[in-house]
Motif scaffolding. Structure first.
Motif, PDB file in Angstrom:
ATOM      1  N   VAL A  35      36.181  33.916  38.789  1.00 12.05           N
ATOM      2  CA  VAL A  35      37.110  33.026  38.207  1.00 12.05           C
ATOM      3  C   VAL A  35      38.148  32.902  39.129  1.00 12.05           C
ATOM      4  O   VAL A  35      39.061  32.014  38.785  1.00 12.05           O
ATOM      5  CB  VAL A  35      37.653  33.915  37.196  1.00 12.05           C
ATOM      6  CG1 VAL A  35      36.624  34.225  35.754  1.00 12.05           C
ATOM      7  CG2 VAL A  35      38.333  35.258  37.309  1.00 12.05           C
ATOM      8  N   CYS A  36      38.195  33.482  40.303  1.00  6.52           N
ATOM      9  CA  CYS A  36      39.079  33.082  41.226  1.00  6.52           C
ATOM     10  C   CYS A  36      38.691  31.816  42.288  1.00  6.52           C
ATOM     11  O   CYS A  36      39.420  31.476  43.174  1.00  6.52           O
ATOM     12  CB  CYS A  36      39.583  34.275  42.233  1.00  6.52           C
ATOM     13  SG  CYS A  36      40.439  35.650  41.329  1.00  6.52           S
ATOM     14  N   LEU A  90      49.230  35.430  29.743  1.00  5.31           N
ATOM     15  CA  LEU A  90      47.970  35.021  28.787  1.00  5.31           C
ATOM     16  C   LEU A  90      48.489  34.660  27.411  1.00  5.31           C
ATOM     17  O   LEU A  90      48.079  33.527  26.871  1.00  5.31           O
ATOM     18  CB  LEU A  90      46.827  35.744  28.788  1.00  5.31           C
ATOM     19  CG  LEU A  90      46.071  36.077  29.858  1.00  5.31           C
ATOM     20  CD1 LEU A  90      45.133  37.185  29.987  1.00  5.31           C
ATOM     21  CD2 LEU A  90      45.257  34.942  30.379  1.00  5.31           C
ATOM     22  N   GLU A  91      49.112  35.527  26.812  1.00  8.35           N
ATOM     23  CA  GLU A  91      49.552  35.460  25.537  1.00  8.35           C
ATOM     24  C   GLU A  91      50.434  34.148  25.285  1.00  8.35           C
ATOM     25  O   GLU A  91      50.348  33.359  24.378  1.00  8.35           O
ATOM     26  CB  GLU A  91      50.444  36.761  25.111  1.00  8.35           C
ATOM     27  CG  GLU A  91      49.503  38.140  24.983  1.00  8.35           C
ATOM     28  CD  GLU A  91      48.708  38.107  23.629  1.00  8.35           C
ATOM     29  OE1 GLU A  91      49.312  37.623  22.468  1.00  8.35           O
ATOM     30  OE2 GLU A  91      47.817  38.777  23.591  1.00  8.35           O
ATOM     31  N   PHE A 138      47.167  38.641  39.090  1.00  6.22           N
ATOM     32  CA  PHE A 138      47.530  37.347  38.245  1.00  6.22           C
ATOM     33  C   PHE A 138      46.558  36.286  38.546  1.00  6.22           C
ATOM     34  O   PHE A 138      46.220  35.593  37.670  1.00  6.22           O
ATOM     35  CB  PHE A 138      49.191  36.915  38.806  1.00  6.22           C
ATOM     36  CG  PHE A 138      50.341  37.301  37.813  1.00  6.22           C
ATOM     37  CD1 PHE A 138      50.666  38.715  37.930  1.00  6.22           C
ATOM     38  CD2 PHE A 138      50.489  36.329  36.651  1.00  6.22           C
ATOM     39  CE1 PHE A 138      51.654  39.038  37.012  1.00  6.22           C
ATOM     40  CE2 PHE A 138      51.591  36.895  35.845  1.00  6.22           C
ATOM     41  CZ  PHE A 138      52.138  38.060  35.811  1.00  6.22           C
ATOM     42  N   ASP A 139      45.993  36.242  39.844  1.00  8.03           N
ATOM     43  CA  ASP A 139      44.952  35.432  40.114  1.00  8.03           C
ATOM     44  C   ASP A 139      43.959  35.521  39.274  1.00  8.03           C
ATOM     45  O   ASP A 139      43.072  34.719  38.877  1.00  8.03           O
ATOM     46  CB  ASP A 139      44.636  35.316  41.723  1.00  8.03           C
ATOM     47  CG  ASP A 139      45.546  34.752  42.472  1.00  8.03           C
ATOM     48  OD1 ASP A 139      45.889  33.745  41.989  1.00  8.03           O
ATOM     49  OD2 ASP A 139      45.576  34.769  43.986  1.00  8.03           O
ATOM     50  N   PHE A 181      45.384  33.378  36.038  1.00  8.78           N
ATOM     51  CA  PHE A 181      44.851  32.117  36.602  1.00  8.78           C
ATOM     52  C   PHE A 181      43.423  32.085  36.645  1.00  8.78           C
ATOM     53  O   PHE A 181      42.802  30.770  36.432  1.00  8.78           O
ATOM     54  CB  PHE A 181      45.272  31.710  38.171  1.00  8.78           C
ATOM     55  CG  PHE A 181      46.733  31.530  38.340  1.00  8.78           C
ATOM     56  CD1 PHE A 181      47.435  30.339  37.726  1.00  8.78           C
ATOM     57  CD2 PHE A 181      47.658  32.434  38.677  1.00  8.78           C
ATOM     58  CE1 PHE A 181      48.747  30.028  37.708  1.00  8.78           C
ATOM     59  CE2 PHE A 181      49.025  32.211  38.745  1.00  8.78           C
ATOM     60  CZ  PHE A 181      49.490  30.946  38.180  1.00  8.78           C
ATOM     61  N   GLY A 182      42.482  33.008  36.620  1.00  7.27           N
ATOM     62  CA  GLY A 182      41.294  33.018  36.340  1.00  7.27           C
ATOM     63  C   GLY A 182      40.854  32.175  34.973  1.00  7.27           C
ATOM     64  O   GLY A 182      40.048  31.490  35.113  1.00  7.27           O
TER      65      GLY A 182
END
Ligand code: NAD
Length: 300
Positions: free
Chosen positions: A64-65, A160-161, A109-110, A114-115
């Protein structure tokens, strides 16, 4: 016609269980693309998938990165058309923040934030064109409230929320649904990986008092929490299967009712006072009460 479900992080835990449960749907409603960063770890998934492998479940590489990895994975799906995207891949981080590098925090966080964003950007144009889709995000109760020494992990889930709640409003116009799933503690490799991480970490630059609170207050309480109210990944996967099958899926769903007394503390007092003061007292003043209370909850 069956719906194509793409899931990230399927080599273990919730992702593996969810992929297997969906692939074994008695009505064969799903074509599961179970993805993982390292295909060298696909054995457990393939063993659990049994006869569904190559039928209703295929395994694919996805980090996902990485933009390239996401593009390559989607190019193998006919028309790149994903009906349900499950953002499950994630990692934890615990410890005193004085001893954690900014680079390590950015890595969380990545992956966690961000993934998920990277995958959504990749599938959204096709979902919008087709005016259909469902995006499920494995958040956490720590996406709703902070927990001591989980500052960075909780922040990544709060991110994310906020992101997906904002997006949910726009996407209703396109008949696309968002669901944030919020498990409490789940007995997966997640906790083991974290404990292994902290057993070798030294948290340089952290004062003795803070280290004492982390090692002698937080860690035992956290272990107790996993033991007393921990859920199985099967249970969480089952809750997600249910949400995926709904015509009008909810924006939020907590999966563990035994944890909800703790999330309620925040919900009933918008000032935040009740949640922060109560958890502080339970950890520092009455740790025995915390253990007892959680054990009682575990028995309900
Ligand atoms: P897990 O460690 O078994 O699964 C996480 C998966 O994500 C692993 O398979 C890992 O390889 C994968 N992953 C990590 N980085 C990746 C990357 N860059 N690309 C692709 N995959 C990557 O733990 P789990 O408990 O099954 O975690 C799944 C999700 O549930 C996570 O988002 C986690 O934050 C969330 N969650 C877990 C708990 C818990 O207590 N275990 C509680 C609430 C929420």
């Amino acid at each position: 016609a069956s719906r194509t479900v793409l899931i990230s992080g399927c080599s273990s835990g919730i992702g593996l269980e969810l992929a297997v449960q969906l692939a074994h749907d008695p009505r064969q409603r799903y074509q599961v693309v179970a993805t993982m960063r390292d295909l060298g770890k696909k054995e457990s998934l393939e063993a659990a998938a049994r006869e569904a492998l190559g039928q209703t479940l295929t395994v694919a590489q996805l980090d996902v990165c990485s933009d390239e990895s996401v593009a390559r994975c989607l190019s193998c799906i006919p028309g790149g058309e994903v009906d349900v995207l499950v953002n499950n891949a994630g990692m934890g981080m615990v410890g005193p923040l004085e001893g954690i590098s900014i680079a390590a925090m950015q890595n969380v966080f990545d992956t966690n934030f961000f993934g998920a964003v990277r995958l959504v950007k990749a599938v959204l144009p096709s979902m919008k064109r087709r005016r259909q889709g469902h995006i499920v995000v494995v958040s956490s109760v720590m996406g709703l409230q902070g927990v001591m020494f989980n500052d960075v992990y909780a922040a990544s889930k709060f991110a994310l929320e906020g992101f997906f709640e904002s997006l949910a409003i726009q996407l209703l116009q396109f008949n696309i649904f968002i669901s944030l799933v919020e498990p409490g503690p789940v007995a997966t490799e997640f906790e083991g990986k974290l404990l292994a991480q902290v057993s070798t970490a030294e948290f340089p630059g952290t004062d003795a008092g803070t280290l004492h609170y982390f090692q002698d207050f937080y860690l035992p309480a956290s272990r107790e929490l996993f033991r007393s109210v921990g859920q199985s990944p099967q249970d969480v996967a089952q809750a997600i299967v249910k949400i995926i099958s709904m015509a009008r899926p909810p924006l939020r769903r907590q999966t563990n009712s035994r944890y909800s007394p703790l999330t309620l503390l925040k919900a009933v007092d918008p000032s935040g006072h009740l949640y922060v003061r109560t958890t502080h007292s339970l950890l520092f003043r009455w740790p025995r009460l915390l253990n007892l209370g959680l054990r009682c909850l575990g028995c309900l």
